[in-house]
Scaffold this motif. Structure first.
Motif, PDB file in Angstrom:
ATOM      1  N   VAL A   3     -10.810  -5.996  -7.395  1.00 54.28           N
ATOM      2  CA  VAL A   3     -11.316  -5.752  -6.187  1.00 54.28           C
ATOM      3  C   VAL A   3     -11.146  -4.313  -5.508  1.00 54.28           C
ATOM      4  N   MET A   4      -9.923  -3.669  -5.966  1.00 54.14           N
ATOM      5  CA  MET A   4      -9.852  -2.213  -5.521  1.00 54.14           C
ATOM      6  C   MET A   4     -11.039  -1.472  -6.183  1.00 54.14           C
ATOM      7  N   MET A   5     -11.469  -1.619  -7.405  1.00 53.90           N
ATOM      8  CA  MET A   5     -12.545  -0.562  -8.251  1.00 53.90           C
ATOM      9  C   MET A   5     -13.807  -1.188  -7.504  1.00 53.90           C
ATOM     10  N   ALA A   6     -13.857  -2.374  -6.806  1.00 54.92           N
ATOM     11  CA  ALA A   6     -15.348  -2.620  -6.249  1.00 54.92           C
ATOM     12  C   ALA A   6     -15.389  -2.050  -4.876  1.00 54.92           C
ATOM     13  N   LEU A   7     -14.098  -2.092  -4.265  1.00 52.58           N
ATOM     14  CA  LEU A   7     -14.014  -1.594  -2.850  1.00 52.58           C
ATOM     15  C   LEU A   7     -14.053  -0.008  -2.836  1.00 52.58           C
ATOM     16  N   TYR A   8     -13.426   0.443  -3.696  1.00 53.54           N
ATOM     17  CA  TYR A   8     -13.437   2.003  -3.615  1.00 53.54           C
ATOM     18  C   TYR A   8     -14.515   2.798  -4.247  1.00 53.54           C
ATOM     19  N   LYS A   9     -15.194   2.101  -5.229  1.00 53.79           N
ATOM     20  CA  LYS A   9     -15.960   2.420  -6.227  1.00 53.79           C
ATOM     21  C   LYS A   9     -15.204   3.614  -7.095  1.00 53.79           C
ATOM     22  N   LEU A  46       0.861  -1.173   0.065  1.00 50.46           N
ATOM     23  CA  LEU A  46      -0.028  -0.017  -0.047  1.00 50.46           C
ATOM     24  C   LEU A  46       1.070   1.203  -0.040  1.00 50.46           C
ATOM     25  N   MET A  47       0.741   1.963  -1.008  1.00 50.68           N
ATOM     26  CA  MET A  47       1.544   3.254  -1.136  1.00 50.68           C
ATOM     27  C   MET A  47       1.045   4.263   0.340  1.00 50.68           C
ATOM     28  N   VAL A  91      -3.648   2.486  -9.081  1.00 51.69           N
ATOM     29  CA  VAL A  91      -4.318   3.628  -8.566  1.00 51.69           C
ATOM     30  C   VAL A  91      -5.634   3.740  -8.854  1.00 51.69           C
ATOM     31  N   VAL A  92      -6.464   3.742  -7.949  1.00 51.07           N
ATOM     32  CA  VAL A  92      -7.908   3.967  -8.281  1.00 51.07           C
ATOM     33  C   VAL A  92      -7.962   5.463  -8.384  1.00 51.07           C
ATOM     34  N   ARG A  93      -8.696   6.111  -9.429  1.00 50.77           N
ATOM     35  CA  ARG A  93      -8.844   7.386  -9.653  1.00 50.77           C
ATOM     36  C   ARG A  93     -10.199   7.928  -9.751  1.00 50.77           C
ATOM     37  N   TYR A 127      -4.988   9.052  -2.391  1.00 49.11           N
ATOM     38  CA  TYR A 127      -5.363   7.923  -3.443  1.00 49.11           C
ATOM     39  C   TYR A 127      -5.331   6.312  -2.963  1.00 49.11           C
ATOM     40  N   PRO A 128      -6.182   5.648  -3.373  1.00 46.93           N
ATOM     41  CA  PRO A 128      -6.133   4.225  -3.154  1.00 46.93           C
ATOM     42  C   PRO A 128      -5.087   3.849  -4.039  1.00 46.93           C
TER      43      PRO A 128
END
Length: 137
Positions: free
Chosen positions: A67-73, A25-26, A94-96, A31-32
């Motif tokens: 899973v990141m896109m689902a978690l952080y929408k 995890l950065m 990186v989720v944007r 940002y996620p």
């Protein structure tokens, strides 16, 4: 023998290990942002992975991105392997969001990092460990 680059170690928090990649995890709460590091010594480019490792990386990257896109929408997933500062192969996920601090520019070098508070980082790590490692790849 695999050793994590000291710059990556200093800038990240350890989430866990998938079959091929170390998941980091950065430590930037703006940002996620996860980083996948294939645990292969001397790997600098994706082309340095053999076919089996490359296919495994693709499975792991797709899983982490999903899973990141689902978690952080999120609204967009940025995936990149730059390596200009750290040559060890590592791939950013990186989720944007259209309203994030750097949108629409890349996140690299845009703003100084805002490190996670200890309690927030523990929550983030637990949440990520649950969603990333709950199903086997």
């Amino acid at each position: 023998m695999f050793e994590l680059d000291p710059v990556l170690a200093a800038d990240t928090l350890h989430v866990g290990d998938l079959p091929l990649c170390r998941v980091l995890l950065m430590n930037d709460s703006q940002y996620p942002w996860l980083i996948l590091v294939p645990r292969r010594s001397q790997a600098v480019e994706l082309t340095d992975l053999d076919d089996a490792d490359y296919q495994q990386y693709c499975r792991e990257s797709r899983h982490v991105a999903s899973v990141m896109m689902a978690l952080y929408k999120g609204q967009k997933m940025n995936i990149a392997a730059l390596g200009n500062v750290v040559s060890q192969l590592h791939i950013h996920h990186v989720v944007r969001f259209h309203d994030d601090a750097a949108w629409p520019a890349p996140v690299w070098g845009k703003l100084p990092p805002v490190r996670y508070a200890k309690e927030t980082s523990q929550h983030q790590l637990a949440q990520l460990q649950r969603v990333i490692f709950e199903e086997t790849l």
